[in-house]
Design a protein around this motif. Structure first.
Motif, PDB file in Angstrom:
ATOM      1  N   PRO A 131       0.719  -1.170  -0.068  1.00  0.00           N
ATOM      2  CA  PRO A 131      -0.053   0.178   0.005  1.00  0.00           C
ATOM      3  C   PRO A 131       0.847   1.385  -0.098  1.00  0.00           C
ATOM      4  N   THR A 132       0.154   2.402  -0.638  1.00  0.00           N
ATOM      5  CA  THR A 132       1.113   3.396  -0.763  1.00  0.00           C
ATOM      6  C   THR A 132      -0.288   4.843  -0.547  1.00  0.00           C
ATOM      7  N   ALA A 133       0.328   5.903  -0.362  1.00  0.00           N
ATOM      8  CA  ALA A 133      -0.593   6.770  -0.128  1.00  0.00           C
ATOM      9  C   ALA A 133      -0.009   8.211  -1.096  1.00  0.00           C
ATOM     10  N   THR A 134      -0.853   9.030  -1.596  1.00  0.00           N
ATOM     11  CA  THR A 134      -0.541  10.331  -2.099  1.00  0.00           C
ATOM     12  C   THR A 134      -0.275  11.097  -1.074  1.00  0.00           C
ATOM     13  N   ILE A 135       0.818  11.873  -1.031  1.00  0.00           N
ATOM     14  CA  ILE A 135       1.144  12.955  -0.114  1.00  0.00           C
ATOM     15  C   ILE A 135       1.500  14.260  -0.655  1.00  0.00           C
ATOM     16  N   ALA A 136       1.811  14.357  -1.933  1.00  0.00           N
ATOM     17  CA  ALA A 136       1.955  15.735  -2.732  1.00  0.00           C
ATOM     18  C   ALA A 136       1.786  15.718  -4.039  1.00  0.00           C
ATOM     19  N   ILE A 137       1.227  16.769  -4.596  1.00  0.00           N
ATOM     20  CA  ILE A 137       1.397  17.003  -6.194  1.00  0.00           C
ATOM     21  C   ILE A 137       2.346  18.146  -6.187  1.00  0.00           C
ATOM     22  N   GLU A 138       3.248  18.273  -7.295  1.00  0.00           N
ATOM     23  CA  GLU A 138       4.040  19.293  -7.438  1.00  0.00           C
ATOM     24  C   GLU A 138       4.014  19.541  -8.870  1.00  0.00           C
ATOM     25  N   ALA A 139       4.385  20.650  -9.088  1.00  0.00           N
ATOM     26  CA  ALA A 139       4.435  20.931 -10.632  1.00  0.00           C
ATOM     27  C   ALA A 139       3.384  20.662 -11.478  1.00  0.00           C
ATOM     28  N   MET A 140       2.252  20.624 -11.077  1.00  0.00           N
ATOM     29  CA  MET A 140       0.915  20.353 -11.860  1.00  0.00           C
ATOM     30  C   MET A 140       0.405  21.471 -12.614  1.00  0.00           C
ATOM     31  N   LYS A 141       0.356  21.016 -13.928  1.00  0.00           N
ATOM     32  CA  LYS A 141      -0.305  21.928 -15.031  1.00  0.00           C
ATOM     33  C   LYS A 141      -0.968  21.345 -15.884  1.00  0.00           C
ATOM     34  N   PHE A 142      -2.214  22.272 -16.098  1.00  0.00           N
ATOM     35  CA  PHE A 142      -3.009  21.969 -17.382  1.00  0.00           C
ATOM     36  C   PHE A 142      -2.783  22.615 -18.451  1.00  0.00           C
ATOM     37  N   ILE A 143      -2.598  21.900 -19.701  1.00  0.00           N
ATOM     38  CA  ILE A 143      -1.953  22.423 -20.892  1.00  0.00           C
ATOM     39  C   ILE A 143      -3.075  22.788 -21.774  1.00  0.00           C
ATOM     40  N   ALA A 144      -4.100  21.360 -22.016  1.00  0.00           N
ATOM     41  CA  ALA A 144      -5.280  21.851 -22.948  1.00  0.00           C
ATOM     42  C   ALA A 144      -6.475  21.107 -22.254  1.00  0.00           C
ATOM     43  N   PRO A 145      -7.584  21.448 -22.558  1.00  0.00           N
ATOM     44  CA  PRO A 145      -8.912  21.028 -21.940  1.00  0.00           C
ATOM     45  C   PRO A 145      -8.878  19.602 -22.264  1.00  0.00           C
ATOM     46  N   VAL A 146      -9.502  18.680 -21.769  1.00  0.00           N
ATOM     47  CA  VAL A 146     -10.196  17.647 -22.199  1.00  0.00           C
ATOM     48  C   VAL A 146     -11.409  17.503 -22.461  1.00  0.00           C
ATOM     49  N   LEU A 147     -11.835  16.846 -23.779  1.00  0.00           N
ATOM     50  CA  LEU A 147     -13.144  17.033 -24.340  1.00  0.00           C
ATOM     51  C   LEU A 147     -13.971  15.856 -24.138  1.00  0.00           C
ATOM     52  N   LEU A 148     -15.243  15.760 -24.117  1.00  0.00           N
ATOM     53  CA  LEU A 148     -16.409  14.876 -23.899  1.00  0.00           C
ATOM     54  C   LEU A 148     -15.905  13.824 -24.780  1.00  0.00           C
ATOM     55  N   GLN A 149     -15.541  13.915 -25.895  1.00  0.00           N
ATOM     56  CA  GLN A 149     -15.493  12.662 -26.812  1.00  0.00           C
ATOM     57  C   GLN A 149     -13.934  12.340 -26.760  1.00  0.00           C
ATOM     58  N   ASP A 150     -12.962  12.664 -26.090  1.00  0.00           N
ATOM     59  CA  ASP A 150     -11.758  12.359 -25.885  1.00  0.00           C
ATOM     60  C   ASP A 150     -11.663  10.800 -25.231  1.00  0.00           C
ATOM     61  N   ILE A 151     -10.496  10.288 -25.611  1.00  0.00           N
ATOM     62  CA  ILE A 151     -10.096   8.920 -24.580  1.00  0.00           C
ATOM     63  C   ILE A 151      -8.691   9.472 -24.125  1.00  0.00           C
ATOM     64  N   ILE A 152      -8.813   9.465 -22.771  1.00  0.00           N
ATOM     65  CA  ILE A 152      -7.368   9.780 -22.405  1.00  0.00           C
ATOM     66  C   ILE A 152      -6.501   8.566 -22.045  1.00  0.00           C
ATOM     67  N   SER A 153      -5.193   8.633 -22.075  1.00  0.00           N
ATOM     68  CA  SER A 153      -4.262   7.568 -21.748  1.00  0.00           C
ATOM     69  C   SER A 153      -3.257   8.523 -20.620  1.00  0.00           C
ATOM     70  N   VAL A 154      -3.396   7.620 -19.751  1.00  0.00           N
ATOM     71  CA  VAL A 154      -2.431   8.268 -18.414  1.00  0.00           C
ATOM     72  C   VAL A 154      -1.105   7.322 -18.408  1.00  0.00           C
ATOM     73  N   TYR A 155      -0.031   7.903 -18.386  1.00  0.00           N
ATOM     74  CA  TYR A 155       1.369   7.378 -18.575  1.00  0.00           C
ATOM     75  C   TYR A 155       1.982   7.793 -17.165  1.00  0.00           C
ATOM     76  N   ALA A 156       2.562   7.084 -16.653  1.00  0.00           N
ATOM     77  CA  ALA A 156       3.423   7.353 -15.200  1.00  0.00           C
ATOM     78  C   ALA A 156       4.681   6.431 -15.096  1.00  0.00           C
ATOM     79  N   HIS A 157       5.665   7.109 -14.525  1.00  0.00           N
ATOM     80  CA  HIS A 157       6.860   6.188 -14.257  1.00  0.00           C
ATOM     81  C   HIS A 157       7.603   6.750 -13.091  1.00  0.00           C
ATOM     82  N   VAL A 158       8.180   6.159 -12.563  1.00  0.00           N
ATOM     83  CA  VAL A 158       9.020   6.531 -11.178  1.00  0.00           C
ATOM     84  C   VAL A 158      10.230   7.373 -11.875  1.00  0.00           C
ATOM     85  N   GLU A 159      10.240   8.701 -11.123  1.00  0.00           N
ATOM     86  CA  GLU A 159      11.176   9.722 -11.436  1.00  0.00           C
ATOM     87  C   GLU A 159      11.987   9.896 -10.397  1.00  0.00           C
TER      88      GLU A 159
END
Length: 126
Positions: free
Chosen positions: A49-77
Motif C-alpha cells: 500500500p501507498t498514499a499520495t502525499i504531494a502533487i508538485e508542478a501540476m499544470k493543465f496544458i489543454a482541456p479534455v473534451l467529452l469525446q476524448d479518450i485519455i491515456s495516463v502514463y506514469a513512471h518513477v522519476e
C-alpha cells in the motif's frame, strides 16, 4: 522497478456527467485519473500500500473534451527511502484518433505504508 512511459497505465473515456459548464471535463476528474494511475505504479513499485502525499508542478496544458479518450502514463522519476516521485502525463486521443494532445502533467509523491498506515522503507530493485 521503474515503469517505462511507453505503455499507458490507464485509459479512460469521460462521461457526460464529468463535463463542466464550459464544455470541458472537470480538472478534478482528470486529477483523480492521474492519482489512480500513479497509485498503481506506486503500489507495484513499493510492493504494498501507498498514499499520495504531494502533487508538485501540476499544470493543465489543454482541456479534455467529452469525446476524448485519455491515456495516463506514469513512471518513477525520483526515489527516496520511504517515498517516490512519479511523473504522470495525460494524452487525449481526439477526433476519433485523428490527433493526440498532451493535456496535463505533474509530479506526484507517494509514500509506502506499513500495516499501521505509517511510512515504511521501500526495497528498491535495480
Amino acid at each position: 522497478m521503474t515503469t517505462t512511459i511507453s505503455e499507458p497505465i490507464l485509459r479512460v473515456a469521460p462521461r457526460p456527467g464529468d463535463i463542466n459548464s464550459n464544455g470541458h471535463i472537470f480538472g478534478g476528474w482528470v486529477l483523480s485519473q492521474m492519482d489512480i494511475a500513479g497509485g498503481i505504479v506506486a503500489g507495484r513499485t513499493a510492493k504494498g500500500p501507498t498514499a499520495t502525499i504531494a502533487i508538485e508542478a501540476m499544470k493543465f496544458i489543454a482541456p479534455v473534451l467529452l469525446q476524448d479518450i485519455i491515456s495516463v502514463y506514469a513512471h518513477v522519476e525520483r526515489r527516496g527511502r520511504t517515498s517516490m516521485g512519479i511523473r504522470i502525463e495525460v494524452i487525449a486521443d481526439r477526433g476519433r484518433g485523428a490527433a493526440q494532445v498532451k493535456v496535463t502533467e505533474g509530479l506526484f509523491t507517494f509514500v509506502a505504508l506499513d500495516d499501521q498506515q505509517r511510512p515504511r522503507p521501500i526495497a528498491w530493485e535495480d
